[in-house]
Design a protein around this motif. Structure first.
Motif, short mmCIF file in Angstrom:
data_model
loop_
_atom_site.label_atom_id
_atom_site.label_comp_id
_atom_site.label_asym_id
_atom_site.label_seq_id
_atom_site.Cartn_x
_atom_site.Cartn_y
_atom_site.Cartn_z
N THR A 59 -46.74 -5.69 -5.57
CA THR A 59 -46.56 -4.62 -4.58
C THR A 59 -47.31 -4.95 -3.29
O THR A 59 -47.31 -4.16 -2.34
CB THR A 59 -47.07 -3.24 -5.09
N ILE A 61 -47.43 -6.92 -0.01
CA ILE A 61 -46.42 -7.59 0.81
C ILE A 61 -46.80 -9.04 1.13
O ILE A 61 -45.95 -9.93 1.11
CB ILE A 61 -46.12 -6.77 2.09
N MET A 87 -41.22 0.35 -5.38
CA MET A 87 -41.98 -0.13 -4.22
C MET A 87 -41.72 -1.61 -3.96
O MET A 87 -41.49 -2.01 -2.82
CB MET A 87 -43.47 0.12 -4.45
N GLN A 90 -38.31 -1.98 -2.43
CA GLN A 90 -38.21 -1.56 -1.03
C GLN A 90 -38.92 -2.53 -0.09
O GLN A 90 -38.46 -2.77 1.03
CB GLN A 90 -38.76 -0.15 -0.86
N ILE A 91 -40.04 -3.08 -0.54
CA ILE A 91 -40.71 -4.09 0.30
C ILE A 91 -39.79 -5.30 0.46
O ILE A 91 -39.56 -5.79 1.57
CB ILE A 91 -42.07 -4.50 -0.30
N ARG A 94 -36.18 -3.84 2.14
CA ARG A 94 -36.22 -3.18 3.44
C ARG A 94 -37.14 -3.87 4.43
O ARG A 94 -36.91 -3.83 5.64
CB ARG A 94 -36.66 -1.72 3.27
N LEU A 95 -38.22 -4.47 3.95
CA LEU A 95 -39.17 -5.08 4.89
C LEU A 95 -39.02 -6.60 4.97
O LEU A 95 -39.16 -7.18 6.04
CB LEU A 95 -40.61 -4.70 4.51
N ASN B 112 -51.08 -1.42 2.94
CA ASN B 112 -50.01 -0.46 2.69
C ASN B 112 -49.92 0.64 3.74
O ASN B 112 -48.97 1.41 3.74
CB ASN B 112 -50.15 0.15 1.29
N VAL B 115 -47.09 -0.77 5.61
CA VAL B 115 -45.93 -0.83 4.71
C VAL B 115 -45.36 0.58 4.50
O VAL B 115 -44.16 0.80 4.64
CB VAL B 115 -46.33 -1.47 3.36
N PHE B 116 -46.21 1.53 4.18
CA PHE B 116 -45.75 2.90 3.91
C PHE B 116 -45.13 3.53 5.14
O PHE B 116 -44.13 4.22 5.06
CB PHE B 116 -46.91 3.78 3.43
N LYS B 118 -43.58 2.04 7.53
CA LYS B 118 -42.25 1.46 7.71
C LYS B 118 -41.27 2.00 6.67
O LYS B 118 -40.08 2.05 6.90
CB LYS B 118 -42.31 -0.06 7.61
N LEU B 119 -41.79 2.41 5.52
CA LEU B 119 -40.91 2.93 4.47
C LEU B 119 -40.75 4.44 4.57
O LEU B 119 -40.19 5.08 3.69
CB LEU B 119 -41.43 2.53 3.09
#
Lengths: 143, 233
Positions: A59, A61, A87, A90-91, A94-95, B112, B115-116, B118-119
């Motif tokens: 989790t 990144i 999570m 999505q990382i 989406r990222l 995070n 990260v959060f 962006k999410l």
């Protein structure tokens, strides 16, 4: 002669599903990296596996990038925790813009959290079991 | 946006031990009545007894708990649960499934925070991230008491304490190799405030008000304190 670079796959969570998937994919020529937070889990990896395994927090990144998840053709999140899989998915999807992301969710309803993202697909053991039951029993229960 | 209790704002607090306790206390004090979801039954009993507010016993990281808790239409979700992944799921579920517009998550991995955001989590809090930001801003050395940007950050005023390590002690201002567009506008001493000129001598314990271009602030601090930022040394 051009040699096609093998497609790479990152599998997060070396449980039974993750480990056997890692074995199968590496058998079929994919470059597989499998991650788990516990070294212990890699005992489940079958003998036919010829990729990398590494201990880490998927989790995170930066960790995902360090193992090349951003360049992988597939990222598959198969830890035993739905929220962790969501999570990671999505990382990655989406990222890090990974094209094909698969996440396992035991709670079907959580798939709504990622339903709007076309590149993140949900594997639901629950609904697969239902379908298999229908198939084996000949009963029809889905509308 | 500022919110006040008379708008009847519904706040849900998911998880958390001391953080939840402190937050509930603070919210009640301001006239809000939060709803609490916690998976630790002892903590639930403690909070229910102490505050007489609705407390729901269950793991907030599971959707069925959130459905049972009847949080549809609440205004703010504050996720204080253990794992970062859980808090992300709590906030995303709150927004997507329960229509809660404002979500706040506390994360333990400082990465995070970005990260959060962006999410889609509106507010993300990490102690480590906050502390490192404060250090970054107050930067370089402990000598800076304060820095104040004005005129859209085109000018910055730095309040700097001259300690015994400063290489400029005993120097006249005209001899200090300061770049252009830097002015020592004022020196605060025990004896009073001095508007210095070129002949003014810097002494230990002087407090200087330095006006400069923000891009020169670091250079000025290096010259005045003799120290460099550790990461660049």
């Amino acid at each position: 002669m051009l040699i096609k670079r093998a497609e790479t796959v990152v599998i997060c969570g070396a449980g039974r599903f993750g480990a056997s998937l890692a074995g199968k994919l590496s058998e079929h020529g994919y470059g597989v990296t499998i991650v788990d937070k516990k070294e212990d889990s890699f005992r489940k990896i079958p003998d036919n596996f010829s990729g990398y395994y590494t201990v880490g927090d998927a989790t995170d990144i930066d960790f995902l990038q360090s193992i090349g998840a951003d360049k992988a053709s597939f990222v598959i999140a198969t830890t035993n925790d739905d929220n962790t899989n969501s999570m990671i998915g999505q990382i990655a999807g989406r990222l890090l813009n990974v094209k094909n992301v698969y996440i396992r969710l035991n709670d079907d309803e959580k798939s709504e959290l990622v339903s709007e993202f076309d590149n993140i697909k949900v594997i639901s053991p629950h609904s697969l079991s239902l379908t298999e039951f229908e198939r084996l029993s000949g009963l029809t229960m889905t509308d | 946006m500022k919110i006040s209790p008379d708008e009847d704002v519904k706040i849900v607090i998911a998880g958390g031990k001391q953080k939840a306790d402190f937050l509930i206390n603070m919210l009640l004090d301001k006239g809000f009545e939060p709803v609490v979801i916690n998976e630790d039954s002892a903590q639930c009993e403690y909070l229910a007894k102490k505050y007489r507010i609705p407390v729901i016993w269950g793991n907030p990281a599971k959707l069925y708990t959130l459905y049972d808790a009847n949080i549809e239409g609440s205004d703010i979700m504050i996720a204080l649960h253990y794992g970062d992944a859980d808090n992300l799921a709590i906030c995303q579920a709150a927004e997507k499934l329960f229509g809660i517009k404002k979500t706040v998550a506390v994360v333990s991995n400082p990465k995070n925070v970005e990260v959060f955001r962006k999410l889609g989590v509106k507010t993300v809090i990490s102690a480590t991230y906050t502390v490192s930001n404060i250090i970054e801003q107050a930067s370089i050395v402990g000598n800076i008491v304060n820095t104040l940007p004005i005129e859209d950050d085109k000018v910055v005023i730095t309040r700097l304490l001259i300690d015994e390590n400063s290489p400029v002690i005993g120097m006249q201002i005209k001899d200090i190799p300061l770049p252009e567009n830097v002015i020592i506008s004022c020196i605060i001493r025990q004896t009073g405030i001095t508007v210095p000129n070129g002949q003014t001598v810097i002494t230990k314990d002087d407090k200087l008000m330095i006006i400069s271009d923000p891009s020169l602030q670091r250079k000025v601090l290096e010259i005045m304190t003799g120290s460099r930022k550790k990461s660049e040394a």
